[in-house]
Design a protein around this motif. Structure first.
Motif, PDB file in Angstrom:
ATOM      1  N   LEU A  25       0.882  -1.177  -0.070  1.00 16.19           N
ATOM      2  CA  LEU A  25       0.111  -0.070   0.012  1.00 16.19           C
ATOM      3  C   LEU A  25       1.009   1.243   0.063  1.00 16.19           C
ATOM      4  N   PHE A  26       1.977   1.278   0.875  1.00 22.59           N
ATOM      5  CA  PHE A  26       2.920   2.484   0.683  1.00 22.59           C
ATOM      6  C   PHE A  26       3.393   2.534  -0.770  1.00 22.59           C
ATOM      7  N   GLU A  27       3.801   1.541  -1.420  1.00 20.61           N
ATOM      8  CA  GLU A  27       4.383   1.607  -2.658  1.00 20.61           C
ATOM      9  C   GLU A  27       3.587   1.995  -3.802  1.00 20.61           C
ATOM     10  N   GLU A  28       2.361   1.368  -3.751  1.00 17.98           N
ATOM     11  CA  GLU A  28       1.177   1.835  -4.732  1.00 17.98           C
ATOM     12  C   GLU A  28       0.750   3.107  -4.369  1.00 17.98           C
ATOM     13  N   GLY A  29       1.073   3.654  -3.135  1.00 22.37           N
ATOM     14  CA  GLY A  29       0.516   5.008  -2.891  1.00 22.37           C
ATOM     15  C   GLY A  29       1.497   5.924  -3.010  1.00 22.37           C
ATOM     16  N   GLY A  30       2.816   5.861  -3.833  1.00 21.70           N
ATOM     17  CA  GLY A  30       3.761   6.547  -4.358  1.00 21.70           C
ATOM     18  C   GLY A  30       4.774   6.881  -3.530  1.00 21.70           C
ATOM     19  N   LEU A  31       5.059   6.063  -2.381  1.00 20.34           N
ATOM     20  CA  LEU A  31       6.172   6.208  -1.539  1.00 20.34           C
ATOM     21  C   LEU A  31       7.277   5.146  -1.661  1.00 20.34           C
ATOM     22  N   ARG A  32       8.573   5.472  -1.527  1.00 20.70           N
ATOM     23  CA  ARG A  32       9.562   4.537  -1.525  1.00 20.70           C
ATOM     24  C   ARG A  32      10.071   4.168  -0.343  1.00 20.70           C
ATOM     25  N   ILE A  33      10.394   2.858  -0.153  1.00 25.53           N
ATOM     26  CA  ILE A  33      10.892   2.375   1.334  1.00 25.53           C
ATOM     27  C   ILE A  33      12.446   2.335   0.960  1.00 25.53           C
ATOM     28  N   VAL A  34      12.890   3.648   1.749  1.00 23.17           N
ATOM     29  CA  VAL A  34      14.657   3.769   1.324  1.00 23.17           C
ATOM     30  C   VAL A  34      15.381   3.332   2.497  1.00 23.17           C
ATOM     31  N   ALA A  35      14.789   2.772   3.801  1.00 25.13           N
ATOM     32  CA  ALA A  35      15.374   2.095   4.902  1.00 25.13           C
ATOM     33  C   ALA A  35      14.285   1.276   5.595  1.00 25.13           C
ATOM     34  N   GLN A  36      14.802   0.295   6.015  1.00 17.45           N
ATOM     35  CA  GLN A  36      13.759  -0.479   6.743  1.00 17.45           C
ATOM     36  C   GLN A  36      14.673  -1.781   7.546  1.00 17.45           C
ATOM     37  N   VAL A  75      11.935   4.293   6.742  1.00 20.78           N
ATOM     38  CA  VAL A  75      11.981   5.327   5.987  1.00 20.78           C
ATOM     39  C   VAL A  75      11.322   5.460   4.787  1.00 20.78           C
ATOM     40  N   LEU A  76      10.346   6.228   4.628  1.00 20.42           N
ATOM     41  CA  LEU A  76       9.392   6.365   3.366  1.00 20.42           C
ATOM     42  C   LEU A  76       9.639   7.752   2.743  1.00 20.42           C
ATOM     43  N   GLU A  77      10.226   7.781   1.656  1.00 21.91           N
ATOM     44  CA  GLU A  77      10.483   9.113   0.751  1.00 21.91           C
ATOM     45  C   GLU A  77       9.368   9.052  -0.343  1.00 21.91           C
ATOM     46  N   GLY A  78       9.185  10.254  -0.705  1.00 17.85           N
ATOM     47  CA  GLY A  78       8.303  10.810  -1.892  1.00 17.85           C
ATOM     48  C   GLY A  78       7.754  12.399  -1.446  1.00 17.85           C
ATOM     49  N   GLU A  79       7.081  12.516  -2.763  1.00 17.53           N
ATOM     50  CA  GLU A  79       6.624  13.970  -2.779  1.00 17.53           C
ATOM     51  C   GLU A  79       5.658  14.149  -1.357  1.00 17.53           C
ATOM     52  N   SER A  80       5.777  15.163  -0.643  1.00 18.16           N
ATOM     53  CA  SER A  80       4.881  15.375   0.464  1.00 18.16           C
ATOM     54  C   SER A  80       4.718  14.139   1.442  1.00 18.16           C
ATOM     55  N   ALA A  81       6.017  13.382   1.593  1.00 19.27           N
ATOM     56  CA  ALA A  81       5.710  12.073   2.247  1.00 19.27           C
ATOM     57  C   ALA A  81       5.006  12.094   3.594  1.00 19.27           C
ATOM     58  N   VAL A  82       5.135  13.122   4.247  1.00 19.75           N
ATOM     59  CA  VAL A  82       4.694  13.192   5.765  1.00 19.75           C
ATOM     60  C   VAL A  82       3.155  13.180   5.638  1.00 19.75           C
ATOM     61  N   THR A  83       2.505  14.071   4.646  1.00 21.34           N
ATOM     62  CA  THR A  83       1.180  14.094   4.453  1.00 21.34           C
ATOM     63  C   THR A  83       0.461  13.070   3.823  1.00 21.34           C
TER      64      THR A  83
END
Ligand code: CMP
Length: 139
Positions: A25-36, A75-83
């Motif tokens: 769901l994170f990845e489909e939502g446009g966020l990249r998992i840059v640490a885990q 850590v999730l990365e992307g455009e406006s990742a917090v929101t």
């Protein structure tokens, strides 16, 4: 702007072996998992992480729950990742969460709500540095 946010897949989700479904769901939502990484919090770590909630009635129960089974911190990365992450997670109480959100799909109740996400870019920086050093994050 491209941001980073701290995410925790909580004990209720790791116990049910659904971390991959949450990550999808994170990845489909446009966020990249840059640490885990997966780790078992101690009570002291949970108390420190949630210190902002120390005066809340649910604080002790929350800290016990957070160290009841492993968590996956990321850590999730992307455009406006917090929101964006807060949209993907849905409302704190799964009963109030919108269709298609992580908490609607997987949350059990207001405490066992499957995921945590930073609530501001400022807190994201603090929370990321609680769990990760710079060399562990590959954007
Ligand atoms: P989180 O986003 O990690 O922030 C604090 C956590 O406390 C929250 O998700 C829930 O897991 C928990 N929480 C929030 N409100 C309540 C509540 N009313 N009762 C029990 N736990 C709560």
């Amino acid at each position: 702007a491209v941001e980073r946010t701290l995410s925790i897949i909580k004990p209720d989700a790791t116990a049910r072996n659904i971390t991959g479904k949450v990550n999808a769901l994170f990845e489909e939502g446009g966020l990249r998992i840059v640490a885990q990484k997966r780790l078992h919090l101690t009570k002291a770590m949970a108390q420190q992480f949630y210190a902002v909630h120390a005066e809340r009635s649910f604080y002790d129960e929350l800290c016990e729950y957070m160290c009841s089974a492993p968590v996956v911190v990321q850590v999730l990365e992307g455009e406006s990742a917090v929101t964006r992450n807060r949209e993907i997670m849905g409302a704190t109480n799964p009963a109030n969460a919108a269709e298609g959100t992580v908490r609607k799909a997987f949350g059990l109740n207001v405490q066992e709500n499957s995921v945590h996400g930073s609530d501001s870019p400022e807190n994201a920086a603090i929370e990321i540095s609680f769990f990760f050093s710079g060399i562990e994050i590959a954007g």
